[in-house]
Design a protein around this motif. Structure first.
Motif, PDB file in Angstrom:
ATOM      1  N   UNK A 168       3.912   0.320   2.986  1.00 54.76           N
ATOM      2  CA  UNK A 168       3.753  -0.883   3.804  1.00 54.76           C
ATOM      3  C   UNK A 168       2.992  -2.251   3.157  1.00 54.76           C
ATOM      4  N   UNK A 169       3.915  -3.346   3.475  1.00 48.30           N
ATOM      5  CA  UNK A 169       3.362  -4.586   3.128  1.00 48.30           C
ATOM      6  C   UNK A 169       1.997  -5.148   4.134  1.00 48.30           C
ATOM      7  N   UNK A 189      -7.407 -19.351  13.427  1.00 47.56           N
ATOM      8  CA  UNK A 189      -6.798 -20.061  11.555  1.00 47.56           C
ATOM      9  C   UNK A 189      -6.292 -18.741  10.254  1.00 47.56           C
ATOM     10  N   UNK A 190      -6.553 -17.442  10.838  1.00 41.16           N
ATOM     11  CA  UNK A 190      -6.342 -15.789  10.090  1.00 41.16           C
ATOM     12  C   UNK A 190      -4.469 -15.681  10.598  1.00 41.16           C
ATOM     13  N   UNK A 191      -4.157 -14.861   9.438  1.00 38.42           N
ATOM     14  CA  UNK A 191      -2.727 -14.587  10.268  1.00 38.42           C
ATOM     15  C   UNK A 191      -2.899 -12.793   8.796  1.00 38.42           C
ATOM     16  N   UNK A 192      -2.394 -11.819   9.441  1.00 36.28           N
ATOM     17  CA  UNK A 192      -1.912 -10.601   9.339  1.00 36.28           C
ATOM     18  C   UNK A 192      -1.111  -9.925  10.199  1.00 36.28           C
ATOM     19  N   UNK A 193      -0.595  -9.631   8.851  1.00 33.38           N
ATOM     20  CA  UNK A 193       1.173  -9.513   9.278  1.00 33.38           C
ATOM     21  C   UNK A 193       1.731  -7.401   8.534  1.00 33.38           C
ATOM     22  N   UNK A 194       2.218  -6.723   9.246  1.00 31.86           N
ATOM     23  CA  UNK A 194       2.553  -5.545   8.809  1.00 31.86           C
ATOM     24  C   UNK A 194       3.846  -6.208   8.869  1.00 31.86           C
ATOM     25  N   UNK A 195       5.083  -6.765   8.031  1.00 33.72           N
ATOM     26  CA  UNK A 195       6.207  -6.808   8.083  1.00 33.72           C
ATOM     27  C   UNK A 195       6.922  -5.917   7.232  1.00 33.72           C
ATOM     28  N   UNK A 196       7.147  -4.654   6.917  1.00 33.40           N
ATOM     29  CA  UNK A 196       7.962  -4.018   5.753  1.00 33.40           C
ATOM     30  C   UNK A 196       7.252  -1.683   6.017  1.00 33.40           C
ATOM     31  N   UNK A 197       7.450  -1.575   6.949  1.00 33.95           N
ATOM     32  CA  UNK A 197       6.982  -0.241   6.699  1.00 33.95           C
ATOM     33  C   UNK A 197       8.450   0.690   5.787  1.00 33.95           C
ATOM     34  N   UNK A 198       8.074   1.988   4.751  1.00 29.21           N
ATOM     35  CA  UNK A 198       9.295   2.703   4.447  1.00 29.21           C
ATOM     36  C   UNK A 198       8.965   4.278   4.123  1.00 29.21           C
ATOM     37  N   UNK A 199       9.002   4.567   4.416  1.00 22.65           N
ATOM     38  CA  UNK A 199       8.696   6.482   4.267  1.00 22.65           C
ATOM     39  C   UNK A 199      10.309   6.869   3.159  1.00 22.65           C
ATOM     40  N   UNK A 200       9.877   7.420   2.434  1.00 18.37           N
ATOM     41  CA  UNK A 200      11.006   8.904   1.305  1.00 18.37           C
ATOM     42  C   UNK A 200      10.508  10.067   1.329  1.00 18.37           C
ATOM     43  N   UNK A 201      11.482  11.267   1.530  1.00 18.22           N
ATOM     44  CA  UNK A 201      12.870  10.300   1.360  1.00 18.22           C
ATOM     45  C   UNK A 201      13.792   9.597   2.366  1.00 18.22           C
ATOM     46  N   UNK A 202      13.294   9.499   2.998  1.00 17.90           N
ATOM     47  CA  UNK A 202      13.310   8.489   4.715  1.00 17.90           C
ATOM     48  C   UNK A 202      14.934   9.605   5.236  1.00 17.90           C
ATOM     49  N   UNK A 203      14.613  11.242   5.569  1.00 14.85           N
ATOM     50  CA  UNK A 203      15.599  11.915   6.047  1.00 14.85           C
ATOM     51  C   UNK A 203      14.375  12.675   7.025  1.00 14.85           C
ATOM     52  N   UNK A 218       0.933  -0.916  -0.247  1.00 11.64           N
ATOM     53  CA  UNK A 218      -0.076  -0.026   0.361  1.00 11.64           C
ATOM     54  C   UNK A 218       0.909   1.010   0.254  1.00 11.64           C
ATOM     55  N   UNK A 219       0.816   2.069  -0.970  1.00 12.13           N
ATOM     56  CA  UNK A 219       1.361   2.979  -1.286  1.00 12.13           C
ATOM     57  C   UNK A 219       0.862   4.332  -0.525  1.00 12.13           C
ATOM     58  N   UNK A 220       1.380   5.693  -0.150  1.00 13.71           N
ATOM     59  CA  UNK A 220       0.338   6.493   1.044  1.00 13.71           C
ATOM     60  C   UNK A 220       1.444   7.596  -0.152  1.00 13.71           C
TER      61      UNK A 220
END
Ligand code: GLV
Ligand code: MN
Ligand code: MN
Length: 427
Positions: free
Chosen positions: A306-307, A282-296, A238-240
């Motif tokens: 995030x994924x 039985x359900x699995x939901x994971x947010x495993x990666x969170x990134x920002x640009x320009x990450x400053x 998902x990109x914001x």
């Protein structure tokens, strides 16, 4: 000896000592200081591990090695009838960045130990057997995972996969070509016996051994899992979007902060996930990666993403969850489905064979579902397929502390040896 007796003899010749030594040796390529392994697919570490594995068998009488167009490698023990399709086992040599010594490696080494046991017991099989090391199962260097096994089953995917980039801008195609070249050079200079391994070729049956990567076998104090299915999995990104500007000067009213939108959506997703996972174990939901640009530190994010990793044994539940996740991420400027695999049931007759193996060998076992995906998932669309699990200490995997007692790895390998011999010998 009848086939069942041959299978028991092969299982009895499996050696925990040999298995442990091969695992120790393999873990040196990509070894981390904390005892784990970081061996990204098709890197120099991975190529060294592949060269070592292939080199162990490539000049022995009765063995041949091959690499295919996705750089999957195959080690083949010839059978009496070369016209018959082989029995296939194996797994992957690539790891998570902070991975353990067993995820993938165990399945490859277990297959090779079956070869050692057959040799020691002097057993000739009717069908050939092959151990595969599939390329890029983990999907860390090149996303998504399962690239090698997917391409083997559906070679038309290869064109698209070749253009996938890693973080350094190297294409999967270029990495595959270097691996094939490396293999060909080793074969030439060491006199390896080779064979042609076209993709999508006929395979009689496939059995993958793997660690469970979850807590169920250990909780039940059992040594072997006879896996009857793999649950479905979907991956999203998902990109914001926002606008970069100065952190110290931009007042609230003038801010368009991608981070604010992404954090709010991720918070909503995780809140919903906690409630739903409580209601449905039985359900699995994971947010495993969170990134920002320009990450400053002093710039408002122009983009944040995030994924989400979503899993369940029932595809209808996955479909319903997807609708809810997309609703919660309605502010996203872009949503991508990176992976979409429905649940995969394994072959019923092979599943029965794994249970028969455990019963005859006196190995405490149970039937179970796989929570993780594996190379066996695409293979199941091509040939009758099944998996065997060994327990994971504390249910831990994708972690340097991943561990399974050697007795349990040996038990699982014995079950694999029984099944493979049964499948490769006439009744
Ligand atoms: C494989 O490693 C998975 O994520 O299930
Ligand atoms: Mn794995
Ligand atoms: Mn893994």
């Amino acid at each position: 000896m009848n086939t069942a007796e041959l299978a028991e003899t092969c299982a009895g010749a499996v050696s925990g000592g040999r298995l442990g030594r091969m695992l120790d040796e393999l873990a040196q390529w990509g070894a981390r200081e904390d005892g784990g392994v970081d061996r990204q697919t098709l890197t120099t570490q991975d190529l060294s591990a592949r060269r070592w594995i292939a080199g162990l068998y490539a000049t022995r009488a009765g063995y041949k090695v091959a690499i295919d167009a996705a750089a999957n490698i195959f080690i083949r023990r010839e059978g009496n009838d070369p016209a018959l399709a082989p029995v296939l086992t194996g797994s992957h040599l690539d790891t998570q960045p902070a991975g353990g010594r067993l995820d993938g490696a165990f399945g490859v080494v277990a297959g090779l130990e079956v070869f050692n046991a057959l040799d020691e017991a002097g057993i000739r099989t009717q069908r050939a057997m092959e151990v595969a090391a599939w390329t890029n199962e983990e999907g860390c260097r090149f996303s998504p995972g399962l690239m090698g096994s997917n391409a083997f089953v559906d070679p038309t995917q290869m064109d698209g996969l070749r253009s996938v980039l890693d973080a350094q801008g190297i294409t999967f195609g270029a990495a595959v070509d270097s691996a094939c070249q490396d293999f060909a050079e080793s074969a030439r200079s060491n006199g390896w016996h080779g064979f042609d391994a076209p993709m999508k070729r006929a395979i009689h049956a496939c059995i993958e051994a793997h660690i469970e990567q979850g807590p169920e076998l250990e909780r039940a104090a059992l040594q072997v899992g006879c896996v009857n299915a793999i649950q479905g999995v979907r991956w999203y990104e998902m990109t914001f979007s926002g606008r970069s500007s100065h952190a110290g000067t931009t007042p609230l009213a003038a801010r368009d902060d991608a981070m604010v939108k992404a954090v709010a959506a991720a918070h909503a997703v995780l809140g919903m996930a906690a409630l739903e996972m409580q209601a449905d174990p039985s359900l699995r939901i994971t947010v495993g990666r969170f990134q920002a640009l320009p990450a400053s530190i002093n710039t408002i994010a122009r983009e944040a993403r995030f994924t989400i990793d979503l899993r369940h044994p029932d595809d209808k539940v996955l479909e319903a969850m997807q609708v809810r996740l997309l609703q919660l991420c309605a502010q996203a400027s872009h949503t991508a489905v990176l992976l979409c695999k429905p649940p995969v049931p394994f072959d019923a007759a092979l599943h029965q064979l794994t249970q028969e193996a455990c019963t005859r060998l006196g190995l405490p076992h149970m039937s179970m579902l796989s929570g993780a995906f594996h190379d066996a998932m695409p293979l199941a669309a091509h040939t009758p397929t099944v998996m065997l699990f060994a327990p994971s200490r504390d249910g831990l995997s994708h972690n340097p502390a991943e561990h399974t007692p050697i007795e349990d790895l040996t038990a699982c390998t014995r079950a694999l040896a029984f099944c493979m011999t049964r499948l490769a010998c006439p009744n």
